[in-house]
Design an enzyme around this catalytic site. Structure first.
Site, short mmCIF file in Angstrom:
data_model
loop_
_atom_site.label_atom_id
_atom_site.label_comp_id
_atom_site.label_asym_id
_atom_site.label_seq_id
_atom_site.Cartn_x
_atom_site.Cartn_y
_atom_site.Cartn_z
N TYR A 159 -54.87 -2.17 4.89
CA TYR A 159 -53.86 -3.07 4.33
C TYR A 159 -54.14 -4.54 4.63
CZ TYR A 159 -50.14 -0.15 2.49
OH TYR A 159 -49.38 0.67 1.73
N LYS A 226 -56.10 9.57 12.21
CA LYS A 226 -57.07 10.43 11.54
C LYS A 226 -58.40 10.28 12.29
CE LYS A 226 -58.08 13.13 8.10
NZ LYS A 226 -57.74 14.53 8.17
N ASP A 280 -52.92 14.62 8.86
CA ASP A 280 -52.64 15.71 7.91
C ASP A 280 -51.76 16.78 8.56
OD1 ASP A 280 -55.02 15.74 9.31
OD2 ASP A 280 -55.95 17.24 8.07
N ASP A 304 -47.43 4.29 6.14
CA ASP A 304 -46.90 4.05 4.80
C ASP A 304 -46.49 5.38 4.17
OD1 ASP A 304 -46.28 2.86 2.43
OD2 ASP A 304 -48.33 2.50 1.79
#
Ligand code: NAP
Length: 414
Positions: A159, A226, A280, A304
């Site tokens: 971002y 992640k 995930d 987000d």
């Protein structure tokens, strides 16, 4: 501070910073950006609800003194620019502010006003509490199990906006450099984005999450990342998060590893569990083991997605509050956009901005006034007098407009 086209009210006082803490006067001046589109409807409703709760709670001893400042279309009309310096300086000077949604003009390399505000005011934590209100329609069987507060890093990650477009000379230079220096084979027809995640950005975000957990008596802080794939950005976020907890909060926190190594999985009294989950898996966990999650800290992109996914479980964006917070400055705002088709029709749900206003009251330390609003919203929804978005999903509900909904909330304040 000299302003160009606005004048601060004279019947209130400035919030100040003393010994690293906010000093809140009884009549703080709070800048307010009404916002575009439905911002006009929800801001009026929100002010009425907040003012009524403060009045009823403190019997006139405390009061918010609103200071209208401008951004978006209203600023363009008044100043000929979308985000005037007056507005930024007013938020900087008065420290705590409330904001409706803003249109981002389409085209021509225009940066989102929201992103600009976050960057120039260094509001590095996007804070989104997600909690269910009794009676709100939900797509899951047990929405009441959701009670998380998401701290999403606001200034880094993909971002940060560091990107080069496919086919340009600049992207060609970057691809050539990477391919030749690191013996890689990035395709020549690629666009490139850069994902920076720093020690500084991570530590201040995780620190804010842990401080919140300590102040509010929360049970755990989960680092969502992640890192199994992106080791030096997302994986580093996890590692730096654990390190700041161990270094700065050794007596107040305990990691999951330490819990099992030293305490056989039994939580010692008075500690906050610091754990991590791969992004995930986290999306499954918030559905299947919802009540095991409490405060959540995450880099920008995961946060987000996760914020909206969690909000969907408790009734959607019309009920989701948010704030962007820096070291001291707090900008509290609706999480949805300007929904132009409903603008000035007095139909939209003001819930998101009202709840953001409640977060603001909590930030001021006026918890009782916030609690009064939470209870009144719950009662209004239980009575099934709601705006169109909730009415269409509820059996036997009565549809009312924005201003009437605000009036019902005020009537239902105990
Ligand atoms: P949006 O304004 O959030 O509206 C999308 C849909 O969400 C609405 O049509 C409505 O759905 C529902 N919705 C939004 N707010 C609601 C509320 N308070 N109560 C009930 N339902 C609500 O998104 P958009 O149409 O993509 O964006 C419009 C403009 O807003 C754009 O200019 C965008 O840049 C801007 N924007 C600003 C912010 C911000 O200032 N923070 C955030 C996002 C977007 P139904 O029609 O199904 O009822």
């Amino acid at each position: 501070m000299a302003y160009d086209k606005i004048t601060p009210p004279t019947d209130g006082e400035k919030i100040t910073i003393q010994d690293g803490k906010l000093n809140i006067p009884d009549k703080p001046i709070i800048p307010m950006i009404e916002g575009d589109g439905i911002g006009r409807d929800i801001s009026k409703a929100t002010r009425r609800v907040l003012d009524a709760a403060v009045e009823k709670t403190f019997g006139g001893q405390k009061k918010i003194v609103w200071f209208d400042v401008y951004a978006g279309e209203a600023a363009n009309e008044k100043y000929g620019e979308w985000l005037p310096k007056d507005t930024i300086e007013a938020i900087r000077e008065f420290i705590v502010a409330l904001k409706g949604p803003l249109t981002t003009p389409v085209g021509g390399g225009f940066r989102s006003l929201n992103v600009t505000l976050r960057q120039v005011l260094e509001l590095y934590a996007c804070v989104r509490p997600v909690k269910w209100f009794k009676g709100v329609p939900s797509p899951v069987k047990h929405p009441e199990k959701m009670d998380v507060v998401i701290f999403r890093e606001n200034t880094e990650d993909v971002y940060a906006g560091i990107e080069w477009q496919e086919g340009t000379d600049d992207v060609k230079k970057i691809i050539d450099f990477i391919n030749s220096t690191y013996k890689l084979n990035i395709r020549s027809d690629s666009g490139i984005g850069v994902k920076p995640i720093s020690v500084t950005g991570t530590e201040r975000l995780v620190r804010k999450g842990i401080n919140y957990a300590i102040e509010r008596g929360r049970k755990s802080v989960t680092l969502v990342h992640k890192g199994n794939i992106m080791k030096y950005t997302e994986g580093a976020f996890r590692d730096w998060g654990y390190k700041v907890a161990a270094r700065e909060y050794p007596d107040q926190t305990i990691s999951e590893q330490e819990l099992w190594d030293k305490y056989d999985g039994k939580m010692p009294e008075g500690r906050i569990l610091v754990k991590d989950r791969i992004a995930d898996s986290m999306f499954q966990q918030v559905l299947t083991r919802t009540n095991e999650y409490d405060v959540v800290c995450t880099p920008n992109l995961n946060g987000d997605y996760l914020s909206d996914a969690c909000a969907a479980q408790v009734g959607g964006l019309g009920m989701a509050p948010g704030a962007n917070i820096g070291d001291y400055i707090g900008l509290f705002e609706a999480t949805h956009g300007t929904a132009p088709k409903y603008a000035d029709k007095d139909v939209i749900n003001p819930g998101s901005l009202i709840l953001s206003g409640c977060m603001m009251l909590e930030y001021l330390g006026w918890q009782k006034a916030a609690d009064m609003i939470y209870a009144a919203i719950e009662k209004t929804i239980e009575n099934k007098t709601v705006t169109y978005d909730l009415e269409r999903q509820m059996d036997g509900a009565t549809k009312i407009g924005t201003s009437e909904y605000a009036s019902k909330i005020i009537e239902n304040m105990a």
